[in-house]
Design a protein around this motif. Structure first.
Motif, PDB file in Angstrom:
ATOM      1  N   LEU A  69       0.828  -1.207   0.000  1.00 47.00           N
ATOM      2  CA  LEU A  69       0.000   0.000   0.000  1.00 47.00           C
ATOM      3  C   LEU A  69       0.862   1.257   0.000  1.00 47.00           C
ATOM      4  CD1 LEU A  69      -2.924   1.084   0.062  1.00 47.00           C
ATOM      5  CD2 LEU A  69      -2.749   1.073   2.556  1.00 47.00           C
ATOM      6  N   GLU A  70       1.946   1.257   0.757  1.00 50.00           N
ATOM      7  CA  GLU A  70       2.853   2.403   0.776  1.00 50.00           C
ATOM      8  C   GLU A  70       3.514   2.601  -0.589  1.00 50.00           C
ATOM      9  OE1 GLU A  70       4.910   5.751   2.149  1.00 50.00           O
ATOM     10  OE2 GLU A  70       3.087   4.757   2.823  1.00 50.00           O
ATOM     11  N   ALA A  71       3.893   1.512  -1.244  1.00 49.13           N
ATOM     12  CA  ALA A  71       4.475   1.607  -2.588  1.00 49.13           C
ATOM     13  C   ALA A  71       3.453   2.176  -3.574  1.00 49.13           C
ATOM     14  CB  ALA A  71       4.967   0.244  -3.061  1.00 49.13           C
ATOM     15  N   GLU A  72       2.191   1.796  -3.416  1.00 43.21           N
ATOM     16  CA  GLU A  72       1.148   2.338  -4.284  1.00 43.21           C
ATOM     17  C   GLU A  72       0.895   3.815  -3.992  1.00 43.21           C
ATOM     18  OE1 GLU A  72      -2.160  -0.401  -4.068  1.00 43.21           O
ATOM     19  OE2 GLU A  72      -1.255  -1.610  -5.648  1.00 43.21           O
ATOM     20  N   ARG A  73       1.001   4.219  -2.719  1.00 37.06           N
ATOM     21  CA  ARG A  73       0.853   5.636  -2.384  1.00 37.06           C
ATOM     22  C   ARG A  73       1.961   6.451  -3.059  1.00 37.06           C
ATOM     23  NH1 ARG A  73       3.212   9.286  -0.085  1.00 37.06           N
ATOM     24  NH2 ARG A  73       4.697   7.920   0.928  1.00 37.06           N
ATOM     25  N   ILE A  74       3.176   5.927  -3.040  1.00 38.16           N
ATOM     26  CA  ILE A  74       4.291   6.606  -3.712  1.00 38.16           C
ATOM     27  C   ILE A  74       4.004   6.718  -5.203  1.00 38.16           C
ATOM     28  CG2 ILE A  74       6.719   6.358  -4.371  1.00 38.16           C
ATOM     29  CD1 ILE A  74       7.115   5.124  -1.507  1.00 38.16           C
ATOM     30  N   GLN A  75       3.492   5.650  -5.800  1.00 32.06           N
ATOM     31  CA  GLN A  75       3.130   5.678  -7.221  1.00 32.06           C
ATOM     32  C   GLN A  75       2.061   6.737  -7.470  1.00 32.06           C
ATOM     33  OE1 GLN A  75       2.064   1.867  -8.876  1.00 32.06           O
ATOM     34  NE2 GLN A  75       1.213   2.797 -10.710  1.00 32.06           N
ATOM     35  N   GLN A  76       1.074   6.813  -6.589  1.00 34.53           N
ATOM     36  CA  GLN A  76       0.020   7.815  -6.763  1.00 34.53           C
ATOM     37  C   GLN A  76       0.555   9.228  -6.563  1.00 34.53           C
ATOM     38  OE1 GLN A  76      -3.840   7.392  -5.187  1.00 34.53           O
ATOM     39  NE2 GLN A  76      -4.184   5.442  -6.193  1.00 34.53           N
ATOM     40  N   ASP A  77       1.494   9.405  -5.661  1.00 30.66           N
ATOM     41  CA  ASP A  77       2.121  10.727  -5.514  1.00 30.66           C
ATOM     42  C   ASP A  77       2.789  11.141  -6.826  1.00 30.66           C
ATOM     43  OD1 ASP A  77       1.310  10.981  -2.868  1.00 30.66           O
ATOM     44  OD2 ASP A  77       3.289  10.508  -2.022  1.00 30.66           O
ATOM     45  N   ARG A  78       3.438  10.191  -7.466  1.00 35.05           N
ATOM     46  CA  ARG A  78       4.094  10.477  -8.754  1.00 35.05           C
ATOM     47  C   ARG A  78       3.064  10.784  -9.832  1.00 35.05           C
ATOM     48  NH1 ARG A  78       8.986   5.975  -8.700  1.00 35.05           N
ATOM     49  NH2 ARG A  78      10.086   6.952  -6.973  1.00 35.05           N
ATOM     50  N   LEU A  79       1.999   9.999  -9.870  1.00 36.38           N
ATOM     51  CA  LEU A  79       0.934  10.262 -10.848  1.00 36.38           C
ATOM     52  C   LEU A  79       0.337  11.646 -10.636  1.00 36.38           C
ATOM     53  CD1 LEU A  79      -0.877   6.817 -10.918  1.00 36.38           C
ATOM     54  CD2 LEU A  79       0.151   7.960 -12.885  1.00 36.38           C
ATOM     55  N   PHE A  80       0.089  11.989  -9.388  1.00 34.02           N
ATOM     56  CA  PHE A  80      -0.487  13.297  -9.064  1.00 34.02           C
ATOM     57  C   PHE A  80       0.456  14.421  -9.500  1.00 34.02           C
ATOM     58  CE2 PHE A  80      -0.937  16.776  -5.901  1.00 34.02           C
ATOM     59  CZ  PHE A  80      -2.162  17.252  -6.329  1.00 34.02           C
ATOM     60  N   ALA A  81       1.727  14.289  -9.168  1.00 36.35           N
ATOM     61  CA  ALA A  81       2.707  15.334  -9.497  1.00 36.35           C
ATOM     62  C   ALA A  81       2.900  15.468 -11.005  1.00 36.35           C
ATOM     63  CB  ALA A  81       4.044  15.029  -8.818  1.00 36.35           C
ATOM     64  N   LEU A  82       2.966  14.360 -11.702  1.00 30.83           N
ATOM     65  CA  LEU A  82       3.245  14.388 -13.135  1.00 30.83           C
ATOM     66  C   LEU A  82       2.001  14.567 -13.989  1.00 30.83           C
ATOM     67  CD1 LEU A  82       5.862  11.528 -13.118  1.00 30.83           C
ATOM     68  CD2 LEU A  82       6.323  13.971 -13.406  1.00 30.83           C
ATOM     69  N   GLY A  83       0.833  14.258 -13.418  1.00 27.99           N
ATOM     70  CA  GLY A  83      -0.406  14.360 -14.187  1.00 27.99           C
ATOM     71  C   GLY A  83      -0.822  15.784 -14.464  1.00 27.99           C
ATOM     72  N   GLY A  84      -0.378  16.705 -13.618  1.00 26.28           N
ATOM     73  CA  GLY A  84      -0.688  18.114 -13.830  1.00 26.28           C
ATOM     74  C   GLY A  84      -2.155  18.471 -13.685  1.00 26.28           C
ATOM     75  N   LEU A  85      -2.901  17.716 -12.883  1.00 23.86           N
ATOM     76  CA  LEU A  85      -4.331  17.967 -12.722  1.00 23.86           C
ATOM     77  C   LEU A  85      -4.631  18.465 -11.313  1.00 23.86           C
ATOM     78  CD1 LEU A  85      -5.735  14.735 -14.412  1.00 23.86           C
ATOM     79  CD2 LEU A  85      -5.365  16.971 -15.454  1.00 23.86           C
ATOM     80  N   THR A  86      -5.669  19.273 -11.219  1.00 23.25           N
ATOM     81  CA  THR A  86      -6.137  19.721  -9.910  1.00 23.25           C
ATOM     82  C   THR A  86      -7.657  19.598  -9.879  1.00 23.25           C
ATOM     83  OG1 THR A  86      -6.235  22.005 -10.684  1.00 23.25           O
ATOM     84  CG2 THR A  86      -4.248  21.354  -9.516  1.00 23.25           C
ATOM     85  N   PRO A  87      -8.191  19.277  -8.711  1.00 20.16           N
ATOM     86  CA  PRO A  87      -9.648  19.170  -8.606  1.00 20.16           C
ATOM     87  C   PRO A  87     -10.324  20.494  -8.954  1.00 20.16           C
ATOM     88  CG  PRO A  87      -8.600  18.175  -6.705  1.00 20.16           C
ATOM     89  CD  PRO A  87      -7.526  18.899  -7.473  1.00 20.16           C
ATOM     90  N   GLN A  88     -11.425  20.386  -9.683  1.00 15.55           N
ATOM     91  CA  GLN A  88     -12.222  21.549 -10.044  1.00 15.55           C
ATOM     92  C   GLN A  88     -13.608  21.089 -10.458  1.00 15.55           C
ATOM     93  OE1 GLN A  88     -10.102  23.466 -13.192  1.00 15.55           O
ATOM     94  NE2 GLN A  88     -10.217  21.747 -14.557  1.00 15.55           N
ATOM     95  N   PRO A  89     -14.572  21.973 -10.423  1.00 12.01           N
ATOM     96  CA  PRO A  89     -15.934  21.588 -10.822  1.00 12.01           C
ATOM     97  C   PRO A  89     -15.986  21.174 -12.292  1.00 12.01           C
ATOM     98  CG  PRO A  89     -15.914  23.763  -9.766  1.00 12.01           C
ATOM     99  CD  PRO A  89     -14.484  23.354  -9.975  1.00 12.01           C
ATOM    100  N   GLY A  90     -16.992  20.418 -12.624  1.00 13.34           N
ATOM    101  CA  GLY A  90     -17.201  20.059 -14.025  1.00 13.34           C
ATOM    102  C   GLY A  90     -17.032  18.589 -14.312  1.00 13.34           C
ATOM    103  N   GLY A  91     -16.524  17.842 -13.346  1.00 11.27           N
ATOM    104  CA  GLY A  91     -16.348  16.413 -13.569  1.00 11.27           C
ATOM    105  C   GLY A  91     -17.609  15.645 -13.241  1.00 11.27           C
ATOM    106  N   ASN A  92     -17.661  14.428 -13.753  1.00  8.70           N
ATOM    107  CA  ASN A  92     -18.807  13.568 -13.459  1.00  8.70           C
ATOM    108  C   ASN A  92     -18.444  12.111 -13.709  1.00  8.70           C
ATOM    109  OD1 ASN A  92     -19.380  12.937 -16.318  1.00  8.70           O
ATOM    110  ND2 ASN A  92     -19.980  15.083 -16.432  1.00  8.70           N
ATOM    111  N   ALA A  93     -19.342  11.229 -13.296  1.00  7.35           N
ATOM    112  CA  ALA A  93     -19.099   9.794 -13.416  1.00  7.35           C
ATOM    113  C   ALA A  93     -19.004   9.341 -14.873  1.00  7.35           C
ATOM    114  CB  ALA A  93     -20.172   9.008 -12.676  1.00  7.35           C
ATOM    115  N   ASP A  94     -19.735   9.992 -15.763  1.00  8.05           N
ATOM    116  CA  ASP A  94     -19.667   9.615 -17.182  1.00  8.05           C
ATOM    117  C   ASP A  94     -18.286   9.909 -17.763  1.00  8.05           C
ATOM    118  OD1 ASP A  94     -22.288   8.702 -17.211  1.00  8.05           O
ATOM    119  OD2 ASP A  94     -23.106  10.614 -17.930  1.00  8.05           O
ATOM    120  N   MET A  95     -17.729  11.048 -17.407  1.00 10.40           N
ATOM    121  CA  MET A  95     -16.391  11.397 -17.885  1.00 10.40           C
ATOM    122  C   MET A  95     -15.359  10.438 -17.287  1.00 10.40           C
ATOM    123  SD  MET A  95     -14.511  15.133 -17.782  1.00 10.40           S
ATOM    124  CE  MET A  95     -15.926  15.917 -18.563  1.00 10.40           C
ATOM    125  N   ALA A  96     -15.525  10.096 -16.020  1.00 14.15           N
ATOM    126  CA  ALA A  96     -14.629   9.141 -15.378  1.00 14.15           C
ATOM    127  C   ALA A  96     -14.710   7.788 -16.078  1.00 14.15           C
ATOM    128  CB  ALA A  96     -14.975   9.006 -13.899  1.00 14.15           C
TER     129      ALA A  96
END
Length: 148
Positions: A97-124
């Motif tokens: 789980l810790e290794a996956e958290r590190i992977q997610q930290d990398r995805l978050f940092a490199l993905g360049g995305l931030t939460p904002q309105p406008g998303g929905n389950a269909d887009m996901a």
């Protein structure tokens, strides 16, 4: 690394009924990376971003070595010891789980995305479908869980 809203999203989604089983089924049947699947869901649901297959592939390439060299071997060991020693299994589960958290930290940092309105389950759902082009009923389970 500081706060990671992607990690927080993943933990919350993974607690929903049916999500763990659907993620593991997709992982085992298609070789999907659950963290990348959750990233696709988070991008659509929380960030309002429709990903392209090319962008997902680029993001995936940034974490592929970590997944191959760290996460998958840890998962294999955890699965191997499951029936042998519960204490070791639980420790391996925490390390994985810790290794996956590190992977997610990398995805978050490199993905360049931030939460904002406008998303929905269909887009996901559309983002997640890019990872299993042939489709799979488990994608529908995940989309339903996101829709609430």
């Amino acid at each position: 690394m500081g706060a990671n809203p992607f990690w927080e999203f993943s933990l919350a989604v993974y607690e929903r009924p049916g999500v763990p089983a659907a993620c593991v089924a997709l992982q085992d049947r298609h070789g999907l990376d659950v963290n990348l699947l959750l990233f696709a869901a988070w991008a659509g649901m929380e960030c309002g971003v429709a990903l392209s297959a090319e962008r997902l592939a680029a993001v995936d390439s940034t974490i592929a070595a970590w997944r191959r060299e760290v996460v998958r071997p840890l998962r294999a060991v955890r699965r191997r010891v499951k029936a042998e020693d519960d204490g070791l299994y639980q420790r391996m589960k925490a390390v994985e789980l810790e290794a996956e958290r590190i992977q997610q930290d990398r995805l978050f940092a490199l993905g360049g995305l931030t939460p904002q309105p406008g998303g929905n389950a269909d887009m996901a759902a559309a983002n997640m479908a890019l990872l299993a082009p042939g489709g799979d009923p488990m994608l529908e389970v995940l989309a339903a869980a996101l829709a609430g």
